[in-house]
Design a protein around this motif. Sequence first.
Motif, PDB file in Angstrom:
ATOM      1  N   THR A  59      -8.252 -23.760  13.716  1.00 44.23           N
ATOM      2  CA  THR A  59      -8.017 -22.821  12.812  1.00 44.23           C
ATOM      3  C   THR A  59      -6.672 -22.065  12.916  1.00 44.23           C
ATOM      4  N   ALA A  60      -6.139 -21.088  11.763  1.00 48.85           N
ATOM      5  CA  ALA A  60      -4.916 -20.540  12.191  1.00 48.85           C
ATOM      6  C   ALA A  60      -4.842 -19.702  13.388  1.00 48.85           C
ATOM      7  N   GLY A  61      -5.993 -19.388  13.752  1.00 46.61           N
ATOM      8  CA  GLY A  61      -6.013 -18.290  14.985  1.00 46.61           C
ATOM      9  C   GLY A  61      -6.033 -19.299  16.207  1.00 46.61           C
ATOM     10  N   GLU A  62      -6.671 -20.428  16.128  1.00 45.48           N
ATOM     11  CA  GLU A  62      -6.491 -21.373  17.378  1.00 45.48           C
ATOM     12  C   GLU A  62      -5.006 -22.167  17.506  1.00 45.48           C
ATOM     13  N   VAL A  63      -4.419 -22.296  16.247  1.00 49.23           N
ATOM     14  CA  VAL A  63      -3.050 -22.554  16.344  1.00 49.23           C
ATOM     15  C   VAL A  63      -1.930 -21.922  17.076  1.00 49.23           C
ATOM     16  N   GLY A  64      -2.391 -20.420  17.092  1.00 49.09           N
ATOM     17  CA  GLY A  64      -1.361 -19.732  17.733  1.00 49.09           C
ATOM     18  C   GLY A  64      -1.498 -20.023  19.435  1.00 49.09           C
ATOM     19  N   SER A  65      -2.437 -20.484  19.854  1.00 53.55           N
ATOM     20  CA  SER A  65      -2.511 -20.814  21.448  1.00 53.55           C
ATOM     21  C   SER A  65      -2.309 -22.414  21.451  1.00 53.55           C
ATOM     22  N   LEU A  66      -2.036 -22.982  20.584  1.00 54.46           N
ATOM     23  CA  LEU A  66      -1.759 -24.554  20.681  1.00 54.46           C
ATOM     24  C   LEU A  66      -0.576 -24.746  21.732  1.00 54.46           C
ATOM     25  N   LYS A  67       0.384 -23.960  22.058  1.00 55.97           N
ATOM     26  CA  LYS A  67       1.477 -24.269  22.891  1.00 55.97           C
ATOM     27  C   LYS A  67       0.983 -24.490  24.361  1.00 55.97           C
ATOM     28  N   GLN A  68      -0.245 -23.469  24.673  1.00 61.36           N
ATOM     29  CA  GLN A  68      -0.936 -23.775  26.046  1.00 61.36           C
ATOM     30  C   GLN A  68      -1.560 -24.865  26.154  1.00 61.36           C
ATOM     31  N   ARG A  69      -1.933 -25.678  24.956  1.00 62.58           N
ATOM     32  CA  ARG A  69      -2.687 -27.024  25.303  1.00 62.58           C
ATOM     33  C   ARG A  69      -1.783 -28.046  25.103  1.00 62.58           C
ATOM     34  N   LEU A  70      -0.576 -28.083  25.103  1.00 62.29           N
ATOM     35  CA  LEU A  70       0.318 -29.104  25.080  1.00 62.29           C
ATOM     36  C   LEU A  70       1.320 -29.220  26.040  1.00 62.29           C
ATOM     37  N   THR A  71       1.699 -30.391  26.198  1.00 62.55           N
ATOM     38  CA  THR A  71       2.642 -30.700  27.596  1.00 62.55           C
ATOM     39  C   THR A  71       3.472 -31.659  27.144  1.00 62.55           C
ATOM     40  N   ALA A  72       4.882 -31.812  27.662  1.00 61.14           N
ATOM     41  CA  ALA A  72       5.872 -32.583  27.301  1.00 61.14           C
ATOM     42  C   ALA A  72       5.776 -34.177  27.764  1.00 61.14           C
TER      43      ALA A  72
END
Length: 283
Positions: A59-72
């Motif tokens: 959701t749009a709200g969950e996209v806001g915290s997506l950075k914390q779910r990804l790593t390089a």
Amino acid sequence: YRHTVYLTTAGETEYNRLRKLGGNSGLSELGREFAYRFAEFADVAVIGQASDFACVTLTAGEVGSLKQRLTAVPTGTSGGVFSKGSWDDVTDRAGANTIKPGMRLVRLRGQRSEFEDAPRSAVAVLDAIGSGPATLIFTHHDRTPAQVRARLWTSALSSAQQTVAHVRQTSLTMEHGKAWQQLMPKTYRNLDEVYVGEYEGLSEEDVQKRQPKEAELHTLDKLGYRYPRGESYYDVIARLDDYILQLESVQEPVVVVSHQAVLSLIYAYLVGIPREKAPEIEM
């Protein structure tokens, strides 16, 4: 040799949504979304041979915290963007449950209506998605450059035709300069769903109210029961004979898009389940 066969039902139809029997209705909104995801699976997992395909919508709200779910770059990888941590709090439970730490983000759909290749950095991923919502596709490894040849077989019903509408067809140059069209849909009417005859457009509750004895007969013998002016599972078995012979004669992976009764019979045959148990198989 190993022969790979992928079986999937067509996306949800309007009749499915309304719990009606039979018909040739088009896809519902949910079914249309499935068609987009199916096209990605065909490209990434079938042709590209990427493993452990996972697709999740945020959701749009969950996209806001997506950075914390990804790593390089997880240890031992060659670059890209990968999943990390738990996704248990994501609304799309079916998709989130398939994501494991360290899976590579390969495709995404954000502000655009079509899927695109995922950028190789987390910052670029977030820029591509924008404010959301977004759909992400993860695998355990990237697509292989050398595509495998694959076939796509579908029923003639509208729902199946619409389900494969977004599958990309590409051309491969084979030996002696011959061209192979990847996943070019081939339509088989013998893959159509069991015909329910006089019960077309009715719900199971309608049948129970109007003809309770027929409903009881169906419950007692789902394999042998023939719908009034319609078909039984045995009729479907008869029209699948030639198709099964053809399925066994090809060597390339085959993706079959059909319907519940037909696919349950094909699956039972392929894995050696007695056909009497086919009506119990959920596809």
